[in-house]
Design an enzyme around this catalytic site. Structure first.
Site, PDB file in Angstrom:
ATOM      1  N   ALA A 267      -4.829   7.812   9.995  1.00 60.60           N
ATOM      2  CA  ALA A 267      -3.823   7.484   8.907  1.00 60.60           C
ATOM      3  C   ALA A 267      -4.448   6.841   7.661  1.00 60.60           C
ATOM      4  O   ALA A 267      -5.632   6.038   7.904  1.00 60.60           O
ATOM      5  CB  ALA A 267      -2.845   6.605   9.500  1.00 60.60           C
ATOM      6  N   MET A 268      -3.852   6.818   6.653  1.00 59.27           N
ATOM      7  CA  MET A 268      -4.486   6.399   5.348  1.00 59.27           C
ATOM      8  C   MET A 268      -3.299   5.810   4.467  1.00 59.27           C
ATOM      9  O   MET A 268      -2.380   6.263   4.191  1.00 59.27           O
ATOM     10  CB  MET A 268      -5.297   7.436   4.330  1.00 59.27           C
ATOM     11  CG  MET A 268      -6.478   7.904   5.176  1.00 59.27           C
ATOM     12  SD  MET A 268      -7.466   9.108   4.223  1.00 59.27           S
ATOM     13  CE  MET A 268      -8.859   9.044   5.563  1.00 59.27           C
TER      14      MET A 268
ATOM     15  N   ARG B 100       0.912  -1.059   0.059  1.00 56.26           N
ATOM     16  CA  ARG B 100      -0.286   0.026  -0.127  1.00 56.26           C
ATOM     17  C   ARG B 100       0.857   1.143   0.133  1.00 56.26           C
ATOM     18  O   ARG B 100       2.022   1.151   0.101  1.00 56.26           O
ATOM     19  CB  ARG B 100      -0.970   0.118   1.208  1.00 56.26           C
ATOM     20  CG  ARG B 100      -0.055  -0.124   2.413  1.00 56.26           C
ATOM     21  CD  ARG B 100      -1.031   0.534   3.628  1.00 56.26           C
ATOM     22  NE  ARG B 100      -0.271   0.674   4.986  1.00 56.26           N
ATOM     23  CZ  ARG B 100       0.682   1.385   5.560  1.00 56.26           C
ATOM     24  NH1 ARG B 100       1.412   2.327   4.615  1.00 56.26           N
ATOM     25  NH2 ARG B 100       1.365   1.257   6.650  1.00 56.26           N
TER      26      ARG B 100
ATOM     27  N   ILE C 200       5.235   3.695   7.944  1.00 61.01           N
ATOM     28  CA  ILE C 200       5.108   2.851   8.872  1.00 61.01           C
ATOM     29  C   ILE C 200       3.734   3.696   9.775  1.00 61.01           C
ATOM     30  O   ILE C 200       3.584   4.702  10.113  1.00 61.01           O
ATOM     31  CB  ILE C 200       5.998   2.548   9.727  1.00 61.01           C
ATOM     32  CG1 ILE C 200       5.840   1.337  10.574  1.00 61.01           C
ATOM     33  CG2 ILE C 200       6.497   3.958  10.758  1.00 61.01           C
ATOM     34  CD1 ILE C 200       7.200   0.727  11.318  1.00 61.01           C
ATOM     35  N   THR C 201       2.924   2.845  10.088  1.00 60.50           N
ATOM     36  CA  THR C 201       1.755   3.028  11.071  1.00 60.50           C
ATOM     37  C   THR C 201       1.532   1.913  12.239  1.00 60.50           C
ATOM     38  O   THR C 201       1.929   0.844  11.855  1.00 60.50           O
ATOM     39  CB  THR C 201       0.489   3.399  10.376  1.00 60.50           C
ATOM     40  OG1 THR C 201      -0.445   4.278  11.182  1.00 60.50           O
ATOM     41  CG2 THR C 201      -0.188   2.260   9.831  1.00 60.50           C
TER      42      THR C 201
ATOM     43  N   GLY D   4      -6.871   1.180   3.301  1.00 57.98           N
ATOM     44  CA  GLY D   4      -8.029   2.353   3.632  1.00 57.98           C
ATOM     45  C   GLY D   4      -7.352   3.210   4.914  1.00 57.98           C
ATOM     46  O   GLY D   4      -6.366   3.732   4.438  1.00 57.98           O
ATOM     47  N   PHE D   5      -8.329   3.269   5.753  1.00 59.93           N
ATOM     48  CA  PHE D   5      -7.990   4.232   6.853  1.00 59.93           C
ATOM     49  C   PHE D   5      -8.023   3.486   8.208  1.00 59.93           C
ATOM     50  O   PHE D   5      -8.642   2.607   8.443  1.00 59.93           O
ATOM     51  CB  PHE D   5      -8.946   5.204   6.779  1.00 59.93           C
ATOM     52  CG  PHE D   5     -10.480   4.939   6.764  1.00 59.93           C
ATOM     53  CD1 PHE D   5     -11.127   4.713   8.218  1.00 59.93           C
ATOM     54  CD2 PHE D   5     -11.151   4.881   5.907  1.00 59.93           C
ATOM     55  CE1 PHE D   5     -12.375   4.389   8.136  1.00 59.93           C
ATOM     56  CE2 PHE D   5     -12.637   4.226   6.075  1.00 59.93           C
ATOM     57  CZ  PHE D   5     -13.101   3.992   7.215  1.00 59.93           C
TER      58      PHE D   5
ATOM     59  N   CYS E 154       4.164   7.453  10.029  1.00 56.96           N
ATOM     60  CA  CYS E 154       4.222   7.700   8.759  1.00 56.96           C
ATOM     61  C   CYS E 154       5.382   8.428   8.116  1.00 56.96           C
ATOM     62  O   CYS E 154       5.309   9.079   7.295  1.00 56.96           O
ATOM     63  CB  CYS E 154       2.769   8.503   8.551  1.00 56.96           C
ATOM     64  SG  CYS E 154       1.196   7.937   8.867  1.00 56.96           S
TER      65      CYS E 154
ATOM     66  N   GLY F 212       2.240   4.748   1.450  1.00 50.63           N
ATOM     67  CA  GLY F 212       2.340   5.430   2.772  1.00 50.63           C
ATOM     68  C   GLY F 212       3.468   4.614   3.565  1.00 50.63           C
ATOM     69  O   GLY F 212       4.161   3.646   2.875  1.00 50.63           O
TER      70      GLY F 212
END
Length: 242
Positions: free
Chosen positions: A169-170, A95, A99-100, A182-183, A200, A97
């Site tokens: 975050a997305m 995906r 890191i989250t 997604g989110f 992020c 972005g």
């Protein structure tokens, strides 16, 4: 736009589910939609079938995910320590972005949409996802917004009271105009998990949650209902009744 465009969306509430299990379900639904699109290409207009759309809501046990454009050094502790000391897992995923973190008390939404059913514009898709969260937060009296160059939803975007605080975050993937991932909206999330990453990849801004901002915990299902309502209005979706 497809001749047989379909704005109906199948909403599935998965509850607390392991990240790998949810990822596998996303992949399965994604493949179903893509395969239908490919099959339609071999058929006459009369024989083509509408492609399905899904919206998955869930929360995950503690897990860190790193997008394809992310940097591994933004995980600040040794990967081996995640499970033993913090009960968390780690995944590299396809995906956008960096890191989250996902964990209990966070509302995760995975729209698996054929954008041919709505509009073929990834930028517009991302901005509408953000707008959905902004409108949801406004329902709780919080004014949120965007920061140029940083996907997601933030509080204190003007910086009047310290650093901006990220609340959602997305990160998405799209192939043949079919979306995945997604989110992740921090509702009652334990924010201490974010201390182990550069969220992020952004070093000069903070992270927050709905509970921190309001001073009390909010039922996740209430937030999900608002997110769903705004998403359906923004995308002109129709709910599949089950």
């Amino acid at each position: 736009m497809n001749t047989h465009s379909n704005k109906q969306v199948d909403v599935r509430k998965l509850g607390l589910i392991a990240y790998q299990e949810a990822w596998d379900e996303q992949e399965r639904l994604f493949a179903t939609t893509v395969n239908q699109k490919l099959l339609n290409r071999t058929r006459s207009a009369d024989e083509q079938q509408p492609t399905p759309n899904y919206l998955l809501f869930c929360e995950h046990p503690p897990v860190y995910t790193l997008g394809t454009s992310g940097h591994a050094e933004n995980l600040l502790i040794d990967e081996a320590r995640l499970a033993t000391e913090f009960g968390a897992t780690f995944f590299k995923i396809r995906r956008g972005g960096d890191i989250t973190f996902h964990g209990p008390g966070q509302l995760v939404g995975y729209p698996i949409l054929d954008l041919d059913n709505f509009f073929t514009d990834i930028h517009r898709y991302m901005r509408l996802l953000e707008e959905c969260i902004i409108l949801t937060l406004l329902n709780y009296g919080l004014t949120a917004g965007r920061i140029d160059g940083s996907t997601g939803v933030w509080l204190n975007v003007d910086g009047n009271s310290g650093p901006a605080r990220k609340i959602c975050a997305m990160g998405v993937k799209a192939s043949r105009w079919v979306t995945m991932h997604g989110f992740a909206l921090n509702v009652n999330t334990d924010l201490s998990y974010f201390n182990h990453i550069v969220p992020c990849g952004i070093t000069d801004k903070g992270v927050t949650s709905l509970a921190v901002e309001l001073g009390y915990e909010v039922p996740l299902e209430d937030v999900a209902a608002l997110v769903q309502r705004h998403l359906f209005e923004l995308f002109d979706m129709e709910l599949i009744e089950t």
